[in-house]
Scaffold this motif. Structure first.
Motif, PDB file in Angstrom:
ATOM      1  N   HIS A   1      38.370  45.783  31.722  1.00  0.00           N
ATOM      2  CA  HIS A   1      38.139  44.415  32.157  1.00  0.00           C
ATOM      3  C   HIS A   1      36.725  44.342  32.700  1.00  0.00           C
ATOM      4  CE1 HIS A   1      39.188  40.434  33.536  1.00  0.00           C
ATOM      5  NE2 HIS A   1      38.680  40.729  34.714  1.00  0.00           N
ATOM      6  N   PHE A   2      35.858  43.606  32.045  1.00  0.00           N
ATOM      7  CA  PHE A   2      34.447  43.511  32.430  1.00  0.00           C
ATOM      8  C   PHE A   2      33.833  44.887  32.609  1.00  0.00           C
ATOM      9  CE2 PHE A   2      36.019  39.348  34.000  1.00  0.00           C
ATOM     10  CZ  PHE A   2      35.301  38.565  33.125  1.00  0.00           C
TER      11      PHE A   2
ATOM     12  N   PRO B   1      37.791  31.807  31.198  1.00  0.00           N
ATOM     13  CA  PRO B   1      37.680  33.265  31.366  1.00  0.00           C
ATOM     14  C   PRO B   1      38.626  33.779  32.456  1.00  0.00           C
ATOM     15  CG  PRO B   1      35.512  32.220  31.422  1.00  0.00           C
ATOM     16  CD  PRO B   1      36.526  31.114  31.444  1.00  0.00           C
ATOM     17  N   GLN B   2      39.161  34.960  32.233  1.00  0.00           N
ATOM     18  CA  GLN B   2      40.023  35.606  33.224  1.00  0.00           C
ATOM     19  C   GLN B   2      39.186  36.512  34.118  1.00  0.00           C
ATOM     20  OE1 GLN B   2      42.811  37.411  30.398  1.00  0.00           O
ATOM     21  NE2 GLN B   2      44.417  36.257  31.444  1.00  0.00           N
ATOM     22  N   LEU B   3      39.605  36.603  35.369  1.00  0.00           N
ATOM     23  CA  LEU B   3      38.960  37.487  36.331  1.00  0.00           C
ATOM     24  C   LEU B   3      40.046  38.174  37.148  1.00  0.00           C
ATOM     25  CD1 LEU B   3      36.410  38.521  37.846  1.00  0.00           C
ATOM     26  CD2 LEU B   3      36.737  36.568  39.391  1.00  0.00           C
ATOM     27  N   TRP B   4      40.101  39.491  37.089  1.00  0.00           N
ATOM     28  CA  TRP B   4      41.080  40.244  37.877  1.00  0.00           C
ATOM     29  C   TRP B   4      40.556  40.387  39.295  1.00  0.00           C
ATOM     30  CZ3 TRP B   4      45.867  41.295  38.310  1.00  0.00           C
ATOM     31  CH2 TRP B   4      46.304  42.311  39.155  1.00  0.00           C
ATOM     32  N   ARG B   5      41.328  39.914  40.273  1.00  0.00           N
ATOM     33  CA  ARG B   5      40.986  40.036  41.685  1.00  0.00           C
ATOM     34  C   ARG B   5      41.713  41.258  42.243  1.00  0.00           C
ATOM     35  NH1 ARG B   5      39.621  35.519  44.862  1.00  0.00           N
ATOM     36  NH2 ARG B   5      39.751  37.077  46.509  1.00  0.00           N
TER      37      ARG B   5
ATOM     38  N   MET C   1      45.431  37.751  38.869  1.00  0.00           N
ATOM     39  CA  MET C   1      44.593  37.303  37.768  1.00  0.00           C
ATOM     40  C   MET C   1      44.213  35.845  38.023  1.00  0.00           C
ATOM     41  SD  MET C   1      43.093  38.243  34.993  1.00  0.00           S
ATOM     42  CE  MET C   1      43.971  39.599  34.223  1.00  0.00           C
ATOM     43  N   GLU C   2      42.921  35.573  37.942  1.00  0.00           N
ATOM     44  CA  GLU C   2      42.437  34.216  38.099  1.00  0.00           C
ATOM     45  C   GLU C   2      41.850  33.725  36.780  1.00  0.00           C
ATOM     46  OE1 GLU C   2      41.059  33.876  42.737  1.00  0.00           O
ATOM     47  OE2 GLU C   2      39.518  34.318  41.265  1.00  0.00           O
ATOM     48  N   ARG C   3      41.760  32.422  36.669  1.00  0.00           N
ATOM     49  CA  ARG C   3      41.015  31.761  35.602  1.00  0.00           C
ATOM     50  C   ARG C   3      39.834  31.090  36.278  1.00  0.00           C
ATOM     51  NH1 ARG C   3      42.718  32.410  30.138  1.00  0.00           N
ATOM     52  NH2 ARG C   3      44.863  33.145  30.254  1.00  0.00           N
ATOM     53  N   VAL C   4      38.658  31.266  35.710  1.00  0.00           N
ATOM     54  CA  VAL C   4      37.440  30.754  36.320  1.00  0.00           C
ATOM     55  C   VAL C   4      37.020  29.467  35.609  1.00  0.00           C
ATOM     56  CG1 VAL C   4      35.050  31.269  36.927  1.00  0.00           C
ATOM     57  CG2 VAL C   4      36.755  33.098  36.922  1.00  0.00           C
TER      58      VAL C   4
ATOM     59  N   GLY D   1      37.615  30.283  41.184  1.00  0.00           N
ATOM     60  CA  GLY D   1      38.751  31.043  40.683  1.00  0.00           C
ATOM     61  C   GLY D   1      40.059  30.350  41.009  1.00  0.00           C
TER      62      GLY D   1
END
Length: 96
Positions: free
Chosen positions: A8-9, A40-44, A50-53, A59
């Motif tokens: 992830h990233f 886009p997804q962002l793992w916190r 999991m967030e969507r930006v 987020g």
């Protein structure tokens, strides 16, 4: 079956085995057709969420991640995880 290691990233991300969510909504393996699906997804890692930006950089908790947690951890957990500093984008009320 053990969890899977993904990327992830550019960094490692531990992802549950697809068999654990087979036939159910999942933000990784089977996302629903929600408003934020194409964001886009962002793992916190700090919140294990999991967030969507949105286009403003805010987020928003992924609804499919919350649904998965509700099924596996209970309603109260998912309710509190859904609280976030919101600009209205996740509900379609954003005017900017």
């Amino acid at each position: 079956m053990p969890d899977l290691i993904g990327m992830h990233f550019g960094g490692p991300l531990l992802v549950h085995d697809p068999a654990r969510c087979a036939g159910q909504r999942c933000c990784i393996h089977n996302p629903s057709d929600h408003l934020m699906r194409d964001w886009p997804q962002l793992w916190r890692d700090d919140r294990q969420l999991m967030e969507r930006v949105c286009r403003h950089g805010a987020g928003h908790p992924d609804p499919d991640d919350l649904d998965y947690k509700r099924r596996t951890r209970g309603d109260e957990y998912a309710h509190y995880e859904g609280i976030h500093g919101c600009d209205g984008c996740c509900s379609g009320r954003c005017d900017g």
